[in-house]
Structures are given as C-alpha cells and as structure tokens.
Design a protein around this motif. Structure first.
Motif, PDB file in Angstrom:
ATOM      1  N   LYS A   5       0.848  -1.198   0.000  1.00  0.00           N
ATOM      2  CA  LYS A   5       0.000   0.000   0.000  1.00  0.00           C
ATOM      3  C   LYS A   5       0.877   1.240   0.000  1.00  0.00           C
ATOM      4  O   LYS A   5       1.706   1.418   0.870  1.00  0.00           O
ATOM      5  CB  LYS A   5      -0.901   0.002   1.232  1.00  0.00           C
ATOM      6  N   GLU A   6       0.663   2.078  -1.012  1.00  0.00           N
ATOM      7  CA  GLU A   6       1.375   3.353  -1.066  1.00  0.00           C
ATOM      8  C   GLU A   6       0.400   4.459  -0.706  1.00  0.00           C
ATOM      9  O   GLU A   6      -0.794   4.335  -0.909  1.00  0.00           O
ATOM     10  CB  GLU A   6       1.905   3.606  -2.477  1.00  0.00           C
ATOM     11  N   ILE A   7       0.937   5.530  -0.209  1.00  0.00           N
ATOM     12  CA  ILE A   7       0.111   6.688   0.117  1.00  0.00           C
ATOM     13  C   ILE A   7      -0.186   7.432  -1.175  1.00  0.00           C
ATOM     14  O   ILE A   7       0.719   7.695  -1.968  1.00  0.00           O
ATOM     15  CB  ILE A   7       0.835   7.607   1.118  1.00  0.00           C
ATOM     16  N   ALA A   8      -1.448   7.730  -1.397  1.00  0.00           N
ATOM     17  CA  ALA A   8      -1.835   8.486  -2.581  1.00  0.00           C
ATOM     18  C   ALA A   8      -1.237   9.883  -2.493  1.00  0.00           C
ATOM     19  O   ALA A   8      -1.178  10.477  -1.424  1.00  0.00           O
ATOM     20  CB  ALA A   8      -3.346   8.566  -2.687  1.00  0.00           C
ATOM     21  N   MET A   9      -0.809  10.405  -3.624  1.00  0.00           N
ATOM     22  CA  MET A   9      -0.205  11.732  -3.658  1.00  0.00           C
ATOM     23  C   MET A   9      -1.309  12.776  -3.806  1.00  0.00           C
ATOM     24  O   MET A   9      -1.638  13.184  -4.921  1.00  0.00           O
ATOM     25  CB  MET A   9       0.788  11.839  -4.809  1.00  0.00           C
ATOM     26  N   GLU A  17      -8.589  23.589  -2.723  1.00  0.00           N
ATOM     27  CA  GLU A  17      -8.892  22.369  -3.467  1.00  0.00           C
ATOM     28  C   GLU A  17      -7.774  21.355  -3.249  1.00  0.00           C
ATOM     29  O   GLU A  17      -6.715  21.683  -2.701  1.00  0.00           O
ATOM     30  CB  GLU A  17      -9.033  22.690  -4.959  1.00  0.00           C
ATOM     31  N   TYR A  18      -8.018  20.131  -3.685  1.00  0.00           N
ATOM     32  CA  TYR A  18      -7.038  19.059  -3.541  1.00  0.00           C
ATOM     33  C   TYR A  18      -6.627  18.566  -4.918  1.00  0.00           C
ATOM     34  O   TYR A  18      -7.461  18.426  -5.799  1.00  0.00           O
ATOM     35  CB  TYR A  18      -7.637  17.894  -2.734  1.00  0.00           C
ATOM     36  N   ARG A  19      -5.327  18.323  -5.086  1.00  0.00           N
ATOM     37  CA  ARG A  19      -4.829  17.847  -6.371  1.00  0.00           C
ATOM     38  C   ARG A  19      -4.229  16.464  -6.198  1.00  0.00           C
ATOM     39  O   ARG A  19      -3.484  16.218  -5.252  1.00  0.00           O
ATOM     40  CB  ARG A  19      -3.791  18.808  -6.935  1.00  0.00           C
ATOM     41  N   LEU A  20      -4.573  15.585  -7.134  1.00  0.00           N
ATOM     42  CA  LEU A  20      -4.070  14.214  -7.135  1.00  0.00           C
ATOM     43  C   LEU A  20      -2.903  14.129  -8.110  1.00  0.00           C
ATOM     44  O   LEU A  20      -3.026  14.562  -9.261  1.00  0.00           O
ATOM     45  CB  LEU A  20      -5.198  13.267  -7.566  1.00  0.00           C
ATOM     46  N   GLU A  42     -12.091  13.718  -0.121  1.00  0.00           N
ATOM     47  CA  GLU A  42     -12.811  12.463  -0.375  1.00  0.00           C
ATOM     48  C   GLU A  42     -12.948  12.208  -1.875  1.00  0.00           C
ATOM     49  O   GLU A  42     -12.805  11.082  -2.332  1.00  0.00           O
ATOM     50  CB  GLU A  42     -14.199  12.478   0.278  1.00  0.00           C
ATOM     51  N   ALA A  43     -13.230  13.276  -2.639  1.00  0.00           N
ATOM     52  CA  ALA A  43     -13.364  13.136  -4.090  1.00  0.00           C
ATOM     53  C   ALA A  43     -12.027  12.733  -4.717  1.00  0.00           C
ATOM     54  O   ALA A  43     -11.987  11.892  -5.623  1.00  0.00           O
ATOM     55  CB  ALA A  43     -13.866  14.440  -4.705  1.00  0.00           C
ATOM     56  N   ALA A  44     -10.930  13.303  -4.223  1.00  0.00           N
ATOM     57  CA  ALA A  44      -9.600  12.958  -4.738  1.00  0.00           C
ATOM     58  C   ALA A  44      -9.257  11.510  -4.405  1.00  0.00           C
ATOM     59  O   ALA A  44      -8.716  10.783  -5.245  1.00  0.00           O
ATOM     60  CB  ALA A  44      -8.554  13.904  -4.159  1.00  0.00           C
ATOM     61  N   GLU A  45      -9.594  11.071  -3.184  1.00  0.00           N
ATOM     62  CA  GLU A  45      -9.330   9.684  -2.792  1.00  0.00           C
ATOM     63  C   GLU A  45     -10.166   8.717  -3.618  1.00  0.00           C
ATOM     64  O   GLU A  45      -9.695   7.647  -4.004  1.00  0.00           O
ATOM     65  CB  GLU A  45      -9.602   9.503  -1.302  1.00  0.00           C
ATOM     66  N   LYS A  46     -11.408   9.085  -3.905  1.00  0.00           N
ATOM     67  CA  LYS A  46     -12.285   8.252  -4.726  1.00  0.00           C
ATOM     68  C   LYS A  46     -11.697   8.097  -6.129  1.00  0.00           C
ATOM     69  O   LYS A  46     -11.659   7.001  -6.689  1.00  0.00           O
ATOM     70  CB  LYS A  46     -13.681   8.874  -4.798  1.00  0.00           C
ATOM     71  N   HIS A  47     -11.202   9.190  -6.695  1.00  0.00           N
ATOM     72  CA  HIS A  47     -10.615   9.128  -8.030  1.00  0.00           C
ATOM     73  C   HIS A  47      -9.342   8.284  -8.019  1.00  0.00           C
ATOM     74  O   HIS A  47      -9.086   7.534  -8.961  1.00  0.00           O
ATOM     75  CB  HIS A  47     -10.323  10.533  -8.561  1.00  0.00           C
TER      76      HIS A  47
END
Length: 57
Positions: A5-9, A17-20, A42-47
C-alpha cells in the motif's frame, strides 16, 4: 498474499482544493503528473481508487 500500500499523492492547494498526483515521477519532466483537481479530499481519494482499479482491469 503480499499487501503493498502506497500513500496516494494528494496535496491541498492554497485555493482549498485538492490535487491528485501520480505515484511515479515522469522521467521526461522529473515531476509527478497531475491527475486532477477536486473540491474535497474524499473526491480525490475516490478518483485515486478509480485510477488504481482501471490500471488492473
């Protein structure tokens, strides 16, 4: 089964706002690729989950 498991960037911008970003660094630019900007974490994590699913199916 090996769990890797890697941490999402996901980074919070000054605008709130949050950037993936991609997990790997782009060899051409030396930076991480922008995978989208989202209103909520939450939207960034979902994507991020959708991207990982797409890569494996």
């Amino acid at each position: 089964m090996l769990v890797h498991k890697e941490i999402a960037m996901i980074r919070k911008l000054k605008s709130g706002e949050y950037r993936l970003y991609s997990r790997k660094i782009d060899p051409r630019t030396g930076k991480r690729r922008n995978l989208g900007t989202f209103k909520s974490r939450e939207a960034a994590e979902k994507h991020e989950r959708e991207v990982q699913y797409f890569k494996r199916h």
